[in-house]
Design a protein around this motif. Structure first.
Motif, PDB file in Angstrom:
ATOM      1  N   HIS A  68      -7.076  -2.175   4.439  1.00 17.84           N
ATOM      2  CA  HIS A  68      -6.935  -1.256   3.320  1.00 17.84           C
ATOM      3  C   HIS A  68      -8.191  -0.375   3.227  1.00 17.84           C
ATOM      4  O   HIS A  68      -8.099   0.852   3.148  1.00 17.84           O
ATOM      5  CB  HIS A  68      -6.707  -2.052   2.029  1.00 17.84           C
TER       6      HIS A  68
ATOM      7  N   LYS B   7      -8.257   2.119   6.049  1.00 21.68           N
ATOM      8  CA  LYS B   7      -7.341   3.249   5.838  1.00 21.68           C
ATOM      9  C   LYS B   7      -7.991   4.299   4.930  1.00 21.68           C
ATOM     10  O   LYS B   7      -7.921   5.501   5.199  1.00 21.68           O
ATOM     11  CB  LYS B   7      -6.027   2.762   5.237  1.00 21.68           C
TER      12      LYS B   7
ATOM     13  N   GLU C 111       0.833  -1.195   0.000  1.00 21.38           N
ATOM     14  CA  GLU C 111       0.000   0.000   0.000  1.00 21.38           C
ATOM     15  C   GLU C 111       0.869   1.248   0.000  1.00 21.38           C
ATOM     16  O   GLU C 111       1.810   1.364   0.771  1.00 21.38           O
ATOM     17  CB  GLU C 111      -0.917  -0.037   1.237  1.00 21.38           C
TER      18      GLU C 111
END
Ligand SMILES: [Zn+2]
Ligand SMILES: [Zn+2]
Length: 254
Positions: free
Chosen positions: A195, A198, A165
């Motif tokens: 993910h 986030k 990422e």
């Protein structure tokens, strides 16, 4: 290297020499007695560090079926060999060495596939671990190498996807994936769930929640990650073919 101790109000220096000859002891004593003494005080490891070392070792040992004493001996020995500190002892080491030992335990655990999420995210000791110098960075780099989510420890396999990422958006750093040499944006590893989280909460809140953020890579690290993340680092791959990045330690061709 000499070793100094204070016993019975005397400074005892043990000095390995090639050959112990007659008169050497007296000669050395006479010489050393005339030298000024310099003392370098270093901060002894803190109570918190010592506690942490034992929490980590205990959990690590439990998962491998070792007692605390067994795993402690094993880790101390491996650390001593790896760092060439043959007199390493947790009882009398300094703060810097204690941090290195903590990082070493964490890396060994990851290396052996032991999930590091030993402490719950709401446990204050967890925050403490990640606030110790360099630990977050070393931990995230170890996760990048292993391709495990640095938040939950999930491994990339047929059941879960764990991806590299970009900490900041690609648009704000290299612009496009073709222009990505891995050196313009910090990285971390995330499973799908983390993910999404986030992106939902944004990097500031994410950092405050988990005490983890992306790490900057150097060319050597990008190089070592090429096979693990085949879809990334397009520009780095191109430049590598063109002969950039001279100083890399190359892996053997498979
Ligand atoms: Zn995760
Ligand atoms: Zn993303």
């Amino acid at each position: 290297m000499a070793n100094a101790e204070i016993i019975d109000s005397k400074i005892i220096i043990t000095l390995p020499v090639e050959k112990v000859t007659a008169g050497l002891k007296m000669e050395l004593e006479e010489y050393l007695n005339n030298l000024p003494i310099t003392v370098i005080p270093v901060k002894k490891l803190s109570q918190a560090q010592n506690g942490l070392i034992h929490v980590l070792l205990k959990e690590f040992g439990e998962q491998l079926g070792y007692t605390l004493l067994e795993i402690k001996e094993l880790m101390k020995e491996q650390f001593a060999i790896a760092t060439d500190r043959l007199d390493f002892s947790t009882a009398k080491c300094d703060m810097q060495t204690a941090n290195e030992f903590i990082a070493f335990i964490i890396e060994q655990a990851l290396e052996m596939g032991v999930n590091l999420y030993i402490l719950g995210k709401h446990d204050t000791r967890y925050k403490h671990i990640l606030e110790i110098d360099n630990i977050t960075q070393r931990y995230v780099i170890a996760c990048l190498r292993k391709r495990t989510c640095c938040i939950c420890g999930k491994v990339h396999d047929e059941y879960n996807t764990v991806d590299l990422e970009h900490w900041k958006t690609v648009a704000s750093s290299t612009g496009t994936y073709e222009n990505d040499d891995g050196l313009q944006n910090p990285f971390l590893t995330l499973c799908r769930e983390h993910h999404n989280e986030k992106h939902n909460i944004g990097i500031e809140s994410f950092k405050n929640r988990y005490y983890i953020e992306g790490v900057w890579l150097n060319p050597q690290l990008v190089y070592e990650l090429l096979d693990i993340y085949p879809k990334h680092f397009a520009l780095f791959r191109k430049r590598l073919k063109e002969g950039y990045y001279d100083g890399l330690t190359r892996r053997e061709k498979k």
